[in-house]
Design a protein around this motif. Structure first.
Motif, PDB file in Angstrom:
ATOM      1  N   ASP A  16       0.833  -1.197   0.000  1.00  0.00           N
ATOM      2  CA  ASP A  16       0.000   0.000   0.000  1.00  0.00           C
ATOM      3  C   ASP A  16       0.868   1.247   0.000  1.00  0.00           C
ATOM      4  O   ASP A  16       1.727   1.398   0.867  1.00  0.00           O
ATOM      5  CB  ASP A  16      -0.901   0.050   1.232  1.00  0.00           C
ATOM      6  CG  ASP A  16      -2.057  -0.921   1.159  1.00  0.00           C
ATOM      7  OD1 ASP A  16      -2.617  -1.198   2.234  1.00  0.00           O
ATOM      8  OD2 ASP A  16      -2.395  -1.383   0.073  1.00  0.00           O
ATOM      9  N   ALA A  17       0.628   2.117  -0.956  1.00  0.00           N
ATOM     10  CA  ALA A  17       1.239   3.438  -0.958  1.00  0.00           C
ATOM     11  C   ALA A  17       0.104   4.440  -0.804  1.00  0.00           C
ATOM     12  O   ALA A  17      -0.952   4.284  -1.428  1.00  0.00           O
ATOM     13  CB  ALA A  17       2.005   3.687  -2.256  1.00  0.00           C
ATOM     14  N   PHE A  18       0.300   5.443   0.015  1.00  0.00           N
ATOM     15  CA  PHE A  18      -0.690   6.491   0.214  1.00  0.00           C
ATOM     16  C   PHE A  18      -0.168   7.742  -0.482  1.00  0.00           C
ATOM     17  O   PHE A  18       0.846   8.304  -0.079  1.00  0.00           O
ATOM     18  CB  PHE A  18      -0.949   6.722   1.710  1.00  0.00           C
ATOM     19  CG  PHE A  18      -1.610   5.541   2.350  1.00  0.00           C
ATOM     20  CD1 PHE A  18      -0.852   4.487   2.841  1.00  0.00           C
ATOM     21  CD2 PHE A  18      -2.981   5.465   2.426  1.00  0.00           C
ATOM     22  CE1 PHE A  18      -1.471   3.380   3.412  1.00  0.00           C
ATOM     23  CE2 PHE A  18      -3.604   4.365   3.006  1.00  0.00           C
ATOM     24  CZ  PHE A  18      -2.841   3.316   3.494  1.00  0.00           C
ATOM     25  N   VAL A  19      -0.852   8.136  -1.550  1.00  0.00           N
ATOM     26  CA  VAL A  19      -0.396   9.218  -2.416  1.00  0.00           C
ATOM     27  C   VAL A  19      -1.366  10.397  -2.300  1.00  0.00           C
ATOM     28  O   VAL A  19      -2.575  10.231  -2.477  1.00  0.00           O
ATOM     29  CB  VAL A  19      -0.292   8.740  -3.881  1.00  0.00           C
ATOM     30  CG1 VAL A  19       0.195   9.851  -4.780  1.00  0.00           C
ATOM     31  CG2 VAL A  19       0.611   7.514  -3.984  1.00  0.00           C
ATOM     32  N   THR A  20      -0.817  11.561  -2.042  1.00  0.00           N
ATOM     33  CA  THR A  20      -1.620  12.769  -1.892  1.00  0.00           C
ATOM     34  C   THR A  20      -2.097  13.273  -3.255  1.00  0.00           C
ATOM     35  O   THR A  20      -1.316  13.358  -4.200  1.00  0.00           O
ATOM     36  CB  THR A  20      -0.799  13.872  -1.197  1.00  0.00           C
ATOM     37  OG1 THR A  20      -0.375  13.367   0.072  1.00  0.00           O
ATOM     38  CG2 THR A  20      -1.607  15.136  -1.012  1.00  0.00           C
ATOM     39  N   VAL A  21      -3.379  13.606  -3.334  1.00  0.00           N
ATOM     40  CA  VAL A  21      -3.960  14.190  -4.549  1.00  0.00           C
ATOM     41  C   VAL A  21      -3.753  15.695  -4.480  1.00  0.00           C
ATOM     42  O   VAL A  21      -4.077  16.334  -3.474  1.00  0.00           O
ATOM     43  CB  VAL A  21      -5.469  13.868  -4.655  1.00  0.00           C
ATOM     44  CG1 VAL A  21      -6.079  14.546  -5.871  1.00  0.00           C
ATOM     45  CG2 VAL A  21      -5.689  12.363  -4.691  1.00  0.00           C
ATOM     46  N   ARG A  22      -3.207  16.260  -5.530  1.00  0.00           N
ATOM     47  CA  ARG A  22      -3.008  17.712  -5.608  1.00  0.00           C
ATOM     48  C   ARG A  22      -4.219  18.342  -6.291  1.00  0.00           C
ATOM     49  O   ARG A  22      -4.918  17.695  -7.071  1.00  0.00           O
ATOM     50  CB  ARG A  22      -1.731  18.008  -6.401  1.00  0.00           C
ATOM     51  CG  ARG A  22      -0.476  17.487  -5.707  1.00  0.00           C
ATOM     52  CD  ARG A  22       0.715  17.467  -6.651  1.00  0.00           C
ATOM     53  NE  ARG A  22       0.569  16.491  -7.699  1.00  0.00           N
ATOM     54  CZ  ARG A  22       1.018  15.234  -7.645  1.00  0.00           C
ATOM     55  NH1 ARG A  22       1.637  14.803  -6.572  1.00  0.00           N
ATOM     56  NH2 ARG A  22       0.840  14.407  -8.643  1.00  0.00           N
ATOM     57  N   TRP A  23      -4.452  19.598  -5.985  1.00  0.00           N
ATOM     58  CA  TRP A  23      -5.566  20.301  -6.611  1.00  0.00           C
ATOM     59  C   TRP A  23      -5.430  20.260  -8.132  1.00  0.00           C
ATOM     60  O   TRP A  23      -6.406  20.116  -8.862  1.00  0.00           O
ATOM     61  CB  TRP A  23      -5.641  21.737  -6.107  1.00  0.00           C
ATOM     62  CG  TRP A  23      -6.871  22.441  -6.574  1.00  0.00           C
ATOM     63  CD1 TRP A  23      -6.946  23.419  -7.519  1.00  0.00           C
ATOM     64  CD2 TRP A  23      -8.214  22.173  -6.167  1.00  0.00           C
ATOM     65  NE1 TRP A  23      -8.254  23.798  -7.704  1.00  0.00           N
ATOM     66  CE2 TRP A  23      -9.059  23.033  -6.878  1.00  0.00           C
ATOM     67  CE3 TRP A  23      -8.786  21.283  -5.251  1.00  0.00           C
ATOM     68  CZ2 TRP A  23     -10.430  23.039  -6.721  1.00  0.00           C
ATOM     69  CZ3 TRP A  23     -10.156  21.303  -5.089  1.00  0.00           C
ATOM     70  CH2 TRP A  23     -10.957  22.168  -5.827  1.00  0.00           C
ATOM     71  N   SER A  24      -4.220  20.344  -8.642  1.00  0.00           N
ATOM     72  CA  SER A  24      -3.977  20.328 -10.095  1.00  0.00           C
ATOM     73  C   SER A  24      -4.254  18.966 -10.726  1.00  0.00           C
ATOM     74  O   SER A  24      -4.290  18.854 -11.954  1.00  0.00           O
ATOM     75  CB  SER A  24      -2.539  20.759 -10.399  1.00  0.00           C
ATOM     76  OG  SER A  24      -1.625  19.859  -9.799  1.00  0.00           O
ATOM     77  N   ASP A  25      -4.475  17.933  -9.920  1.00  0.00           N
ATOM     78  CA  ASP A  25      -4.808  16.605 -10.450  1.00  0.00           C
ATOM     79  C   ASP A  25      -6.267  16.508 -10.892  1.00  0.00           C
ATOM     80  O   ASP A  25      -6.658  15.548 -11.537  1.00  0.00           O
ATOM     81  CB  ASP A  25      -4.544  15.522  -9.396  1.00  0.00           C
ATOM     82  CG  ASP A  25      -3.081  15.365  -9.045  1.00  0.00           C
ATOM     83  OD1 ASP A  25      -2.223  15.749  -9.876  1.00  0.00           O
ATOM     84  OD2 ASP A  25      -2.788  14.880  -7.942  1.00  0.00           O
ATOM     85  N   MET A  26      -7.067  17.505 -10.524  1.00  0.00           N
ATOM     86  CA  MET A  26      -8.501  17.483 -10.807  1.00  0.00           C
ATOM     87  C   MET A  26      -8.793  18.035 -12.196  1.00  0.00           C
ATOM     88  O   MET A  26      -8.075  18.887 -12.698  1.00  0.00           O
ATOM     89  CB  MET A  26      -9.249  18.318  -9.768  1.00  0.00           C
ATOM     90  CG  MET A  26      -8.930  17.964  -8.324  1.00  0.00           C
ATOM     91  SD  MET A  26      -9.070  16.210  -7.945  1.00  0.00           S
ATOM     92  CE  MET A  26     -10.807  16.018  -8.149  1.00  0.00           C
ATOM     93  N   ASP A  27      -9.874  17.551 -12.813  1.00  0.00           N
ATOM     94  CA  ASP A  27     -10.285  18.087 -14.113  1.00  0.00           C
ATOM     95  C   ASP A  27     -11.549  18.939 -13.949  1.00  0.00           C
ATOM     96  O   ASP A  27     -12.020  19.159 -12.836  1.00  0.00           O
ATOM     97  CB  ASP A  27     -10.461  16.985 -15.155  1.00  0.00           C
ATOM     98  CG  ASP A  27     -11.593  16.020 -14.843  1.00  0.00           C
ATOM     99  OD1 ASP A  27     -12.443  16.332 -13.979  1.00  0.00           O
ATOM    100  OD2 ASP A  27     -11.634  14.952 -15.460  1.00  0.00           O
ATOM    101  N   ALA A  28     -12.103  19.392 -15.039  1.00  0.00           N
ATOM    102  CA  ALA A  28     -13.270  20.275 -15.007  1.00  0.00           C
ATOM    103  C   ALA A  28     -14.503  19.600 -14.390  1.00  0.00           C
ATOM    104  O   ALA A  28     -15.418  20.277 -13.930  1.00  0.00           O
ATOM    105  CB  ALA A  28     -13.606  20.754 -16.419  1.00  0.00           C
ATOM    106  N   PHE A  29     -14.531  18.275 -14.362  1.00  0.00           N
ATOM    107  CA  PHE A  29     -15.656  17.534 -13.794  1.00  0.00           C
ATOM    108  C   PHE A  29     -15.458  17.220 -12.314  1.00  0.00           C
ATOM    109  O   PHE A  29     -16.222  16.464 -11.737  1.00  0.00           O
ATOM    110  CB  PHE A  29     -15.897  16.254 -14.591  1.00  0.00           C
ATOM    111  CG  PHE A  29     -16.188  16.527 -16.040  1.00  0.00           C
ATOM    112  CD1 PHE A  29     -17.377  17.111 -16.440  1.00  0.00           C
ATOM    113  CD2 PHE A  29     -15.241  16.226 -17.001  1.00  0.00           C
ATOM    114  CE1 PHE A  29     -17.643  17.377 -17.768  1.00  0.00           C
ATOM    115  CE2 PHE A  29     -15.492  16.484 -18.348  1.00  0.00           C
ATOM    116  CZ  PHE A  29     -16.690  17.072 -18.731  1.00  0.00           C
ATOM    117  N   GLN A  30     -14.387  17.770 -11.733  1.00  0.00           N
ATOM    118  CA  GLN A  30     -14.084  17.629 -10.310  1.00  0.00           C
ATOM    119  C   GLN A  30     -13.667  16.220  -9.902  1.00  0.00           C
ATOM    120  O   GLN A  30     -13.862  15.822  -8.751  1.00  0.00           O
ATOM    121  CB  GLN A  30     -15.261  18.121  -9.451  1.00  0.00           C
ATOM    122  CG  GLN A  30     -15.625  19.563  -9.685  1.00  0.00           C
ATOM    123  CD  GLN A  30     -14.450  20.494  -9.425  1.00  0.00           C
ATOM    124  OE1 GLN A  30     -13.801  20.399  -8.399  1.00  0.00           O
ATOM    125  NE2 GLN A  30     -14.166  21.389 -10.379  1.00  0.00           N
TER     126      GLN A  30
END
Length: 149
Positions: A16-30
């Motif tokens: 298991d790796a726990f990877v942080t989601v960055r705001w820039s990883d999001m698209d227009a559909f959230q």
């Protein structure tokens, strides 16, 4: 990024790796953009392959992606961060190996279906000679240890 060996009975073998989601990883559909999901899988894969120190660094320095498949079964959003990416070796052969992935939000129970499943086929090469090479005995031992049967 935090990581550990998964302790769930459903996933007999897994890292298991726990990877942080960055705001820039999001698209227009959230939800997480496809290209960014591939990058998050890469971050988890590197964490895993480096988890035992330099012993298996050759799997990073000489392996390249030969094929990748990503299946979306549910949406993942910024609020699901960090992502829990469980990885294992789905198969290995003379010159390549395939990593299996299950991706869930960190607060999603491991018994719930993953939101994303993926596979990455990695081939190993002699970088100087620019040709495929056989997986070494040490590398095969590592891959076998993480294989699901």
């Amino acid at each position: 990024m935090m990581s550990n060996v998964t302790d769930t009975p459903a996933a007999v073998v897994g890292y298991d790796a726990f990877v942080t989601v960055r705001w820039s990883d999001m698209d227009a559909f959230q939800h997480i953009n496809h290209a960014r999901m591939v990058t998050l899988l890469e971050e988890a894969r590197i964490d895993w392959l480096l988890s035992e120190g330099s012993e298996n660094s050759s799997l990073i320095t000489s392996a390249f992606i030969a094929d990748i498949h990503v299946k979306y079964r549910g949406q993942l959003r910024h609020s699901d961060s960090p992502l829990r990416i469980t990885m294992w070796i789905a198969k290995h052969r003379a010159v390549d190996f395939t990593i299996g992935y299950e991706v869930r939000g960190a607060r999603t129970p491991i018994t719930d279906p993953p939101a994303v499943t993926a596979t990455t086929q990695m081939a190993v090469a002699d970088v100087d000679a620019q040709r495929l090479r056989r997986i070494t005995a040490t590398e095969r031992e590592y891959l076998t240890r993480w294989s699901r049967t």
